[in-house]
Design a protein around this motif. Structure first.
Motif, short mmCIF file in Angstrom:
data_model
loop_
_atom_site.label_atom_id
_atom_site.label_comp_id
_atom_site.label_asym_id
_atom_site.label_seq_id
_atom_site.Cartn_x
_atom_site.Cartn_y
_atom_site.Cartn_z
N TRP A 1 -13.27 -4.52 13.14
CA TRP A 1 -12.31 -3.44 12.92
C TRP A 1 -10.90 -3.99 12.75
O TRP A 1 -10.42 -4.75 13.59
CB TRP A 1 -12.33 -2.48 14.10
CG TRP A 1 -11.34 -1.36 14.00
CD1 TRP A 1 -10.11 -1.30 14.59
CD2 TRP A 1 -11.49 -0.14 13.27
NE1 TRP A 1 -9.49 -0.12 14.27
CE2 TRP A 1 -10.32 0.62 13.46
CE3 TRP A 1 -12.51 0.39 12.47
CZ2 TRP A 1 -10.13 1.87 12.88
CZ3 TRP A 1 -12.32 1.64 11.90
CH2 TRP A 1 -11.13 2.37 12.11
N GLU A 2 -10.26 -3.60 11.67
CA GLU A 2 -8.86 -3.96 11.50
C GLU A 2 -8.01 -2.71 11.65
O GLU A 2 -8.16 -1.76 10.89
CB GLU A 2 -8.60 -4.59 10.13
CG GLU A 2 -7.19 -5.10 10.04
CD GLU A 2 -6.91 -5.93 8.79
OE1 GLU A 2 -7.87 -6.47 8.20
OE2 GLU A 2 -5.73 -6.04 8.43
N PRO A 3 -7.15 -2.69 12.65
CA PRO A 3 -6.38 -1.47 12.92
C PRO A 3 -5.55 -1.07 11.70
O PRO A 3 -4.74 -1.86 11.23
CB PRO A 3 -5.46 -1.87 14.08
CG PRO A 3 -6.13 -3.02 14.72
CD PRO A 3 -6.84 -3.76 13.62
N PRO A 4 -5.75 0.14 11.19
CA PRO A 4 -4.90 0.59 10.09
C PRO A 4 -3.50 0.92 10.61
O PRO A 4 -3.35 1.30 11.77
CB PRO A 4 -5.60 1.86 9.59
CG PRO A 4 -6.41 2.35 10.75
CD PRO A 4 -6.75 1.15 11.58
N VAL A 5 -2.51 0.74 9.75
CA VAL A 5 -1.14 1.14 10.09
C VAL A 5 -0.83 2.37 9.26
O VAL A 5 -0.72 2.30 8.04
CB VAL A 5 -0.14 0.01 9.79
CG1 VAL A 5 1.28 0.45 10.15
CG2 VAL A 5 -0.52 -1.26 10.54
N LEU A 6 -0.73 3.52 9.93
CA LEU A 6 -0.53 4.79 9.24
C LEU A 6 0.86 5.34 9.53
O LEU A 6 1.46 4.98 10.54
CB LEU A 6 -1.60 5.79 9.69
CG LEU A 6 -3.05 5.33 9.51
CD1 LEU A 6 -4.01 6.33 10.13
CD2 LEU A 6 -3.37 5.13 8.03
N THR A 7 1.33 6.20 8.66
CA THR A 7 2.64 6.81 8.91
C THR A 7 2.48 8.29 9.18
O THR A 7 1.50 8.92 8.76
CB THR A 7 3.57 6.63 7.69
OG1 THR A 7 2.93 7.19 6.55
CG2 THR A 7 3.89 5.18 7.45
N ALA A 8 3.45 8.83 9.93
CA ALA A 8 3.40 10.25 10.28
C ALA A 8 4.81 10.80 10.43
O ALA A 8 5.74 10.07 10.77
CB ALA A 8 2.63 10.45 11.58
N VAL A 9 4.92 12.09 10.15
CA VAL A 9 6.10 12.84 10.59
C VAL A 9 5.51 13.98 11.41
O VAL A 9 5.13 15.02 10.88
CB VAL A 9 6.93 13.36 9.40
CG1 VAL A 9 8.18 14.09 9.90
CG2 VAL A 9 7.31 12.23 8.47
N ALA A 10 5.40 13.73 12.72
CA ALA A 10 4.62 14.63 13.56
C ALA A 10 5.19 16.04 13.59
O ALA A 10 4.45 17.02 13.72
CB ALA A 10 4.52 14.07 14.98
N THR A 11 6.52 16.16 13.45
CA THR A 11 7.14 17.49 13.53
C THR A 11 6.67 18.40 12.40
O THR A 11 6.70 19.62 12.53
CB THR A 11 8.68 17.38 13.46
OG1 THR A 11 9.02 16.46 12.42
CG2 THR A 11 9.25 16.90 14.78
N SER B 1 3.59 17.78 10.91
CA SER B 1 2.15 17.50 10.83
C SER B 1 1.79 16.58 9.67
O SER B 1 0.61 16.43 9.35
CB SER B 1 1.33 18.80 10.73
OG SER B 1 1.38 19.46 11.97
N THR B 2 2.78 15.95 9.06
CA THR B 2 2.49 15.03 7.95
C THR B 2 1.75 13.80 8.47
O THR B 2 2.18 13.19 9.45
CB THR B 2 3.81 14.58 7.27
OG1 THR B 2 4.56 15.74 6.96
CG2 THR B 2 3.54 13.77 6.01
N GLY B 3 0.65 13.48 7.84
CA GLY B 3 -0.10 12.28 8.22
C GLY B 3 -1.21 12.54 9.23
O GLY B 3 -2.01 11.65 9.51
N SER B 4 -1.28 13.75 9.80
CA SER B 4 -2.27 14.03 10.85
C SER B 4 -3.69 13.84 10.35
O SER B 4 -4.53 13.28 11.07
CB SER B 4 -2.14 15.47 11.34
OG SER B 4 -0.83 15.74 11.73
N ALA B 5 -3.98 14.32 9.14
CA ALA B 5 -5.35 14.26 8.64
C ALA B 5 -5.82 12.81 8.55
O ALA B 5 -6.94 12.49 8.96
CB ALA B 5 -5.44 14.95 7.29
#
Lengths: 135, 325
Positions: B233-243, B245-249
């Motif tokens: 497993w290689e940890p993916p680096v994901l981006t989010a703007v939690a406020t 909900s961007t990136g949640s899916a």
């Protein structure tokens, strides 16, 4: 191990002034209690649901909007429906003596703390009454 | 039995079996009371954990950690909403620090979780970090076990990422999300913090801020330096703007993929065995201490403190008395 007193501090209704609630939260923390602070603009349903999930001993309601005669009885009514009327409910804010008397006599509010109430008194009231209800 | 525990039982008026039966059919008050009881510890807690044990072990446990202010609570909310939109029920254990001076705590994670209110498919519990019997990792694991037994399909544990306690929690989770934010220092920070080792998924939150690209690049560069076997497993680096909900899916997808990876590779079983061993060791330790803490214990403590005795021989003496006495 002794369980800490758990208190939900909530602001029912629409007023956005939570300085008082934060001062109380801090004072209760300094008295060794676990304080769950839920933030502004809570409906009675939200408050009771949070109190249930957090299994609190005490609910502290801070209200400055003047809607206390509507919102506070609604909270205690919902607590009764959930069979949670063993939870101690105290209120703080701008509440007249006449209203406070009715809230205490008829609506299950254990105590009302107005402006100028000392945090020490509030802490002591909670400590005394929770230990009684736990015995 | 502690007085508080006794009250907790009397207030609910049921024994452990009944309490577990009730939380399993969705009685939220019984669940709340059960979590309080396992938090308190002692014989009552053990009875309850034992009664719940056959029903736990089904939830996907996801740890979420990162520095204060990284947006963990907001991210937890966004992720919980995403899981709910997929029909998955979500339990949350949100840990905040206890004041080391007074033993009290202000637990404020619920402030950012308002959007989850009123949904019977969500249950949120706040927990203070210190003063738990057997440590924080133990207390959170026990609370997770109750949510798990109550049938929540995903359980999120939120902690401030700053030390051994958090690493222990990560070990108890199937999937650990490490939340970073732009502008928290150079890439050496992430080497020394030790978060690279525990992360299964990296989330760069507040990705609408300046420097987010750089943070993502630095994390990816650090990850490429790690020695990995093919298929590992290689940890993916994901981006989010939690406020928003961007990136949640994408994050929920990655967490779900990670669980599938654990199952396919047999790592899930290996982790379960490690967890079982830790649980057994902790239970044995707690029981042994409870049985051994008597007058002889306190006498020995005094004599060890004055260097009359040593702790090693004393431990053997206590054990021998326990098994042969």
């Amino acid at each position: 191990m002794e369980r800490k007193i758990r208190v939900l501090v909530a602001k029912p209704g629409l007023d956005g002034h939570d300085r008082g609630a934060k001062v109380i939260a801090r004072a209760l923390r300094d008295a060794g209690m676990e304080v769950i602070y839920t933030g502004l603009q809570q409906t009675p349903q939200m408050i009771v649901e949070a109190a249930l999930q957090e299994d609190v001993d005490v609910i502290g309601l801070s209200i400055l909007s003047g809607a206390h005669m509507t919102l506070l009885p609604k909270v205690t009514q919902l607590l009764k429906e959930q069979q949670m009327d063993d939870v101690l409910v105290v209120a703080g804010g701008i509440i007249s003596d006449a209203d406070a008397a009715i809230l205490k006599a008829q609506h299950g509010i254990a105590e009302v703390f107005g402006p100028g109430a000392s945090t020490q008194d509030i802490v002591r009231f909670i400590q005394d009454h929770v230990s009684v209800s736990r015995e | 039995m502690s007085p508080a525990n006794e009250t907790a039982l009397r207030r609910s008026g049921v024994n452990s079996q009944d309490l577990v039966a009730r939380l399993r059919v969705g009685d939220r008050r019984s669940l709340a009371r059960a979590i309080s009881m396992v938090e308190t510890g002692g014989p009552q807690a053990r009875e309850l954990l034992a009664a719940a044990y056959p029903y736990a072990g089904n939830a996907h446990v996801v740890g979420i950690t990162g520095p204060p202010g990284a947006g963990k609570s907001t991210l937890v909310t966004a992720l919980a909403l995403e899981w709910r939109s997929r029909g998955v029920t979500v339990g949350v254990v949100a840990v905040d620090p206890t004041s080391p001076f007074t033993g009290g705590a202000v637990l404020g994670d619920r402030i950012r979780m308002q959007a989850l209110g009123g949904d019977p498919g969500v249950f949120i519990r706040s927990m203070a970090s210190r003063g738990r019997l057997g440590g924080l990792a133990r207390a959170t694991a026990d609370a997770v076990a109750m949510l798990d037994a109550a049938g929540f399909q995903v359980v999120l544990i939120e902690t401030v990422g700053a030390g051994q306690g958090e690493v222990d929690i990560a070990r108890a989770a199937h999937t650990t999300l490490v939340v970073e934010v732009p502008g928290m220092g150079d890439d050496v920070q992430s080497i020394k913090a030790g978060v690279l080792e525990i992360a299964d998924v990296f989330v760069v939150n507040k990705a609408d801020r300046e420097g987010a690209d750089k943070t993502v690049r630095q994390l990816r560069a650090m990850l490429h330096l790690a020695d990995r076997q093919p298929g590992e497993w290689e940890p993916p680096v994901l981006t989010a703007v939690a406020t928003t909900s961007t990136g949640s899916a994408a994050i929920v997808d990655a967490a779900t993929r990670h669980l599938a990876y654990l199952r396919e590779t047999g790592l899930a079983d290996a982790r379960a065995r490690h967890a079982a061993e830790r649980e057994l060791a902790a239970a044995v330790q707690e029981l042994a201490l409870e049985r051994l803490r008597g007058q002889a214990w306190h006498d020995l403590v005094a004599r060890i403190a004055s260097r009359e005795r040593d702790p090693y021989g004393s431990a053997e003496e206590l054990f021998n008395a326990l098994f042969h006495g």
